[in-house]
Design an enzyme around this catalytic site. Structure first.
Site, PDB file in Angstrom:
ATOM      1  N   SER A 211     -25.470 -39.773 -26.258  1.00 18.80           N
ATOM      2  CA  SER A 211     -26.301 -38.526 -27.111  1.00 18.80           C
ATOM      3  C   SER A 211     -25.136 -37.382 -28.342  1.00 18.80           C
ATOM      4  O   SER A 211     -24.552 -38.486 -28.840  1.00 18.80           O
ATOM      5  CB  SER A 211     -26.989 -37.132 -26.090  1.00 18.80           C
ATOM      6  OG  SER A 211     -28.099 -36.715 -26.603  1.00 18.80           O
ATOM      7  N   ALA A 212     -25.814 -36.691 -27.722  1.00 20.80           N
ATOM      8  CA  ALA A 212     -24.640 -35.652 -28.594  1.00 20.80           C
ATOM      9  C   ALA A 212     -23.032 -36.497 -29.256  1.00 20.80           C
ATOM     10  O   ALA A 212     -22.241 -36.060 -29.722  1.00 20.80           O
ATOM     11  CB  ALA A 212     -24.021 -34.193 -28.415  1.00 20.80           C
TER      12      ALA A 212
END
Length: 309
Positions: A153-154
């Site tokens: 994700s991030a």
């Protein structure tokens, strides 16, 4: 005092700036393990502070050189930690499967520390590897010419930007052989077809909230950290970009952005770009279900990618 941003069960941001985070079950590092690896926490930079957890496969031979996987956790740049149990299990098992040293970085979080602070913190982990190669006992067998960047994700977003920073900095002390972003978190002011769909409003609102918390003041979703098309590299620098395996999940709202990212890298002439889909799986399933069959398959695919470079 009112709540101005919230991801229920994970984070609340109040009108006076106070941030309250709710951590799931955490794991402590283990000097002994029955799962084939040991782990310990280290300080990357005490002044910020930046810490990390090292996972080392059991008893490598003294003459054996091991690759290093530097991992950045997800959480919209606002939550998450290498101490979360799901990350601990996933990365420990991956270190055994891929026969690699894993350095999992705890960078400073937004909204207290907005982008690009996370990128700088995570890049400093590469500098720490080089500076401590000869003094940290757990790095004695580390091959810094075979370093891989990964994250979910991030964290997948961070892996991309750390690679760019390494190229621009001419960092030849640590050679990045490949990127393995898992369900990478990107965006733009221009909405995609999926984001414009009526039934996507909840997912779009949550993503926008995390971007709002993490982007620098005055920036929008075309900030280079959000929109991968805005981070400039010359043609010569793109030729230096490492091989990439982008992992997406069939039921993940971010799958569309992950596919777009892989296509963008291909358009820039990156020498090797793979797109790997886990059909029927959701966002960061490997963290929520670190011992599932799907997670084991992900670990195998990641291991094969690393070993074949």
């Amino acid at each position: 005092m009112s709540i101005v941003a919230e991801a229920p069960g994970y984070i609340q941001v109040f009108s006076d700036g106070i941030v309250k985070r709710f951590a799931p079950e955490i794991a402590t590092p283990l000097s002994e393990s029955s799962n084939g690896y040991i782990s310990k926490d280290v300080v990357v930079d005490s002044s910020k502070p930046i810490t990390a957890r090292i996972f080392l496969p059991h008893a490598p031979e003294s003459s054996t050189q091991l690759s290093v996987l530097v991992y950045f956790h997800g959480g919209g740049f606002c939550i998450g930690s290498t101490t979360w149990l799901g990350y601990h299990i996933f990365l420990g098992d991956l270190s055994v499967r891929a026969k690699t040293i894993v350095l999992s970085v705890d960078y400073r979080l937004s909204p207290e520390n907005k982008l690009p602070i996370a990128y700088d913190d995570c890049y400093s982990a590469l500098e720490w590897l080089h500076a401590n190669r000869c003094v940290e006992p757990w790095l004695q067998c580390a091959d810094l010419k075979r370093v891989f960047l990964s994250g979910d994700s991030a964290g997948g977003n961070i892996a991309h930007h750390v690679a760019i920073k390494a190229i621009k900095s001419n960092n030849f002390h640590v050679l990045i052989k490949g990127l393995l972003p898992i369900h990478p978190y990107f965006g733009s002011e221009k909405r995609t077809k999926l984001e414009l769909a009526e039934d996507s409003s909840q997912e779009v609102a949550m993503n926008d909230m995390f971007w709002g918390l993490s982007l620098p003041e005055g920036s929008d979703r075309d900030f280079y950290g959000c929109n991968f098309e805005k981070a400039y590299l010359s043609d010569a620098e793109w030729c230096q970009f490492p091989a990439v395996a982008v992992y997406v999940a069939g039921f993940d709202f971010l799958k569309e952005r992950g596919v777009m990212y892989a296509e963008f890298l291909q358009s820039k002439g990156v020498k090797r770009v793979e797109l790997v889909e886990a059909k029927g799986e959701s966002h960061v399933y490997h963290v929520f279900h670190p011992e599932s069959e799907a997670t084991r398959l992900l670990q195998k695919r990641m291991s094969d990618f690393m070993l074949n470079l």
